[in-house]
Design a protein around this motif. Sequence first.
Motif, PDB file in Angstrom:
ATOM      1  N   ASP A  75       3.582  39.399 -23.540  1.00 36.77           N
ATOM      2  CA  ASP A  75       4.653  39.564 -22.815  1.00 36.77           C
ATOM      3  C   ASP A  75       3.581  38.651 -21.407  1.00 36.77           C
ATOM      4  N   GLY A 134      10.600  36.651 -21.701  1.00 36.86           N
ATOM      5  CA  GLY A 134      10.757  37.624 -22.053  1.00 36.86           C
ATOM      6  C   GLY A 134       9.382  38.648 -22.669  1.00 36.86           C
ATOM      7  N   ARG A 135      10.027  39.451 -23.594  1.00 36.88           N
ATOM      8  CA  ARG A 135       8.845  39.667 -23.986  1.00 36.88           C
ATOM      9  C   ARG A 135       9.215  39.410 -26.167  1.00 36.88           C
ATOM     10  N   SER A 194      15.009  40.554 -23.433  1.00 35.12           N
ATOM     11  CA  SER A 194      15.349  40.522 -21.615  1.00 35.12           C
ATOM     12  C   SER A 194      15.095  40.883 -21.008  1.00 35.12           C
ATOM     13  N   GLY A 195      15.080  41.434 -19.701  1.00 37.20           N
ATOM     14  CA  GLY A 195      14.577  42.755 -18.861  1.00 37.20           C
ATOM     15  C   GLY A 195      16.000  43.634 -19.227  1.00 37.20           C
ATOM     16  N   ASP A 199      15.688  45.738 -22.117  1.00 36.77           N
ATOM     17  CA  ASP A 199      14.705  46.536 -21.391  1.00 36.77           C
ATOM     18  C   ASP A 199      14.242  47.906 -20.017  1.00 36.77           C
ATOM     19  N   THR A 200      15.612  47.478 -19.472  1.00 37.21           N
ATOM     20  CA  THR A 200      16.646  48.759 -19.126  1.00 37.21           C
ATOM     21  C   THR A 200      17.124  49.580 -19.670  1.00 37.21           C
TER      22      THR A 200
END
Length: 142
Positions: free
Chosen positions: A109, A113-114, A123-124, A127-128
């Motif tokens: 992290d 982003g990851r 992206s976020g 992840d959501t």
Amino acid sequence: MPLSEEELRLLEQMERALSEEDPKFASTLRGTTQRLAARRRAILAGVAFAAGVAVMMGGAVSGYWPVGVAGFVVMLGSATVLLSALRGQRAGGAEPHVAAHPSGFGVIDGGRGRRTRGGRSSSGFMDTLQARWRRRKDRGGF
């Protein structure tokens, strides 16, 4: 509780050994050299941006369009340098954090982003979606 003389001596030896072995890493840990360089670049880029605005306006007022175009190019280049310097200044002291992930992938992290083991970036939003999927799976919906 203060450190004893022996502990202070050992700590100084470790710092010296680190500086000798990998000076760039030691500089990064201190963070001062890179932050100062980024700050200098940002200041110079800001001055160049202001000069570019002046040159562009001078070209527009005089009606000599090549001068205006040159001013715009100077503004564009200095804005690019300014933004990269500001990003470097913010990220100079922050190293990516490596964390364990429930899926078994190593997650790095870095703030934006990851990156997963496959080198893919999510992206976020992703992840959501993954969190929603896990909640549904845990509830026994699937």
